[in-house]
Design a protein around this motif. Sequence first.
Motif, PDB file in Angstrom:
ATOM      1  N   ALA A  72      47.422  47.250  47.436  1.00 41.13           N
ATOM      2  CA  ALA A  72      48.123  46.177  48.153  1.00 41.13           C
ATOM      3  C   ALA A  72      48.715  45.209  47.138  1.00 41.13           C
ATOM      4  O   ALA A  72      48.009  44.728  46.252  1.00 41.13           O
ATOM      5  N   GLY A  73      50.000  44.948  47.263  1.00 44.07           N
ATOM      6  CA  GLY A  73      50.658  44.022  46.352  1.00 44.07           C
ATOM      7  C   GLY A  73      51.447  42.972  47.096  1.00 44.07           C
ATOM      8  O   GLY A  73      51.872  43.179  48.242  1.00 44.07           O
ATOM      9  N   VAL A  74      51.653  41.826  46.433  1.00 46.69           N
ATOM     10  CA  VAL A  74      52.501  40.767  46.970  1.00 46.69           C
ATOM     11  C   VAL A  74      53.736  40.669  46.075  1.00 46.69           C
ATOM     12  O   VAL A  74      53.622  40.458  44.861  1.00 46.69           O
ATOM     13  N   ASP A 113      49.109  34.330  49.497  1.00 47.57           N
ATOM     14  CA  ASP A 113      48.390  33.450  50.413  1.00 47.57           C
ATOM     15  C   ASP A 113      47.124  32.934  49.733  1.00 47.57           C
ATOM     16  O   ASP A 113      46.375  33.707  49.130  1.00 47.57           O
ATOM     17  N   ALA A 114      46.892  31.634  49.839  1.00 42.54           N
ATOM     18  CA  ALA A 114      45.739  31.030  49.158  1.00 42.54           C
ATOM     19  C   ALA A 114      44.415  31.512  49.730  1.00 42.54           C
ATOM     20  O   ALA A 114      43.393  31.494  49.041  1.00 42.54           O
ATOM     21  N   GLY A 119      47.892  37.094  53.538  1.00 43.21           N
ATOM     22  CA  GLY A 119      48.090  36.383  54.799  1.00 43.21           C
ATOM     23  C   GLY A 119      47.206  37.023  55.857  1.00 43.21           C
ATOM     24  O   GLY A 119      46.960  38.235  55.832  1.00 43.21           O
ATOM     25  N   SER A 120      46.727  36.236  56.813  1.00 45.59           N
ATOM     26  CA  SER A 120      45.729  36.735  57.761  1.00 45.59           C
ATOM     27  C   SER A 120      46.249  37.894  58.603  1.00 45.59           C
ATOM     28  O   SER A 120      45.547  38.887  58.823  1.00 45.59           O
ATOM     29  N   GLY A 142      47.132  42.036  41.399  1.00 45.50           N
ATOM     30  CA  GLY A 142      47.117  40.645  40.947  1.00 45.50           C
ATOM     31  C   GLY A 142      45.674  40.235  40.728  1.00 45.50           C
ATOM     32  O   GLY A 142      44.750  41.001  40.997  1.00 45.50           O
ATOM     33  N   GLU A 143      45.472  39.040  40.210  1.00 47.08           N
ATOM     34  CA  GLU A 143      44.105  38.550  40.017  1.00 47.08           C
ATOM     35  C   GLU A 143      43.724  37.663  41.193  1.00 47.08           C
ATOM     36  O   GLU A 143      44.368  36.646  41.455  1.00 47.08           O
ATOM     37  N   LEU A 144      42.689  38.056  41.915  1.00 48.00           N
ATOM     38  CA  LEU A 144      42.241  37.318  43.089  1.00 48.00           C
ATOM     39  C   LEU A 144      41.264  36.224  42.681  1.00 48.00           C
ATOM     40  O   LEU A 144      40.454  36.411  41.766  1.00 48.00           O
ATOM     41  N   THR A 145      41.333  35.098  43.377  1.00 48.49           N
ATOM     42  CA  THR A 145      40.294  34.088  43.209  1.00 48.49           C
ATOM     43  C   THR A 145      39.046  34.582  43.933  1.00 48.49           C
ATOM     44  O   THR A 145      39.123  35.459  44.813  1.00 48.49           O
ATOM     45  N   PRO A 146      37.867  34.057  43.589  1.00 44.76           N
ATOM     46  CA  PRO A 146      36.656  34.471  44.312  1.00 44.76           C
ATOM     47  C   PRO A 146      36.784  34.288  45.819  1.00 44.76           C
ATOM     48  O   PRO A 146      36.343  35.133  46.599  1.00 44.76           O
TER      49      PRO A 146
END
Length: 483
Positions: A72-74, A113-114, A119-120, A142-146
């Motif tokens: 999955a990419g943005v 999406d933060a 996005g939901s 990409g690098e995801l935040t926790p």
Amino acid sequence: MTERTDLFEFRASALADDDSWHEQDADFRFDGDQLDREERAAMRRVAGLSTELEDVTEVEYRQLRLERVVLAGVWTEGTVEDAENSIRELAALAETAGSTVLAGVIQRRQRPDAATFLGSGKAEELRDIVIAEGADTVVCDGELTPGQRRALEDVVKVKVIDRTALILDIFAQHAKSREGKAQVELAQLQYLLPRLRGWGESMSRQAGGQAAGGQGMGSRGPGETKIELDRRRINTRVAKLKREIKDMKTNRDTKRSSRRHHGVPSVAIAGYTNAGKSSLLNRLTGAGVLVENQLFATLDPTVRRAETEDGRVYTLADTVGFVRALPTQLVEAFRSTLEEVGDADLLLHVVDGSHPDPEGQITAVRGVLSEVGGDQIKEVIVVNKADAAAPEVLDRLRRHEKHCVVVSARTGEGLEELRDLIARELPRPEIPVTVLLPYDRGDLVNRLHREADVIESEHTEHGTRVHAKVRPTLVGELTAYAV
């Protein structure tokens, strides 16, 4: 049906009534910071990413259980080709890690999406794709935040990892030397530290009171939660690894300074992963380094001896490959290894001429090199895989890069031109000296012939008279015999 329809399959109810791609939509329209409604609603499926293996036993380097993954990419900027190349590179990374890629989707957004990265609504669509494909892992480009990782896992109900974790996993599989393993472990721990997580009693348990062993008065208190204990253990291990790598760096620096003392020039081979660096080293030196058609096959640097046509000795160093958005943790952990590049006299920047975006590879590599001082070195662009590259791509690279040579490590094309170029670009001795060496100093005569440019040599009654150009390392030893 247009070209873009061939590239992507739409997966969005918003476009169910019209799933064609109109020519007027080829350039994306913006309203302030907002994308068009159609663009925001569309999540496109990337075609041709299935990597189902017929015989897994042939792939010996895959040490882990084959995971079934959906990518999955943005897509936030650049062209549709850039977005597709990025997701295909992620697919190659996932294959190298031992996974079977089932599908890949790209979501067009102004920014990730933060909360859930996609996005939901799109996260729920991704869940449907995961269920339909029977996947057990989602890999995000990409690098995801926790927080993003937790929220996305809560929606898709399978394991979610990001690009950084995937690259770290590949490095962990391929590291063989003691230094390589320590560097990878350090990078993994630094990545894990801010991502420690747990639920309920398992992580909030405290070590005071009876949990401390029932020691009674004086032992009860808030104590240390399990997550704090894990964090402290990781910090302790990180400190130990940094000390070990520092000691290994000292050994590497000693070898490097020894080569410099003897006036041996060095050539470093750097470039994008899987560009053919190890194949080129083998061709130039017969080193016999492992060559695999996979990403990050080389993690442990290899230094080999080579000679120019006129007999000048130099070293060739093969280094770890780079990749777009190489994780910061890896750049830091492998800094001592990358210093082989920073201290070189000449840099061979190897580029895969058959890649869809060779210029993007060059930019990514130069970005990493600038962090270790490699941008200060004389650089030669070596376009490899000429036998598989399109002629127009090779012509374009020749025009854009000032110092450029086209080769094929597989067929041998262009290697003689490359050897000649290395011989011309290597630093030559520049300090003129005239010395009279006694006949019992044959060792110095030998060094002059090996390390200097001897202009004239004559045997006289009192010794060997030599006129030569030497490097600064030899000047001090010859001063006593100057004439």
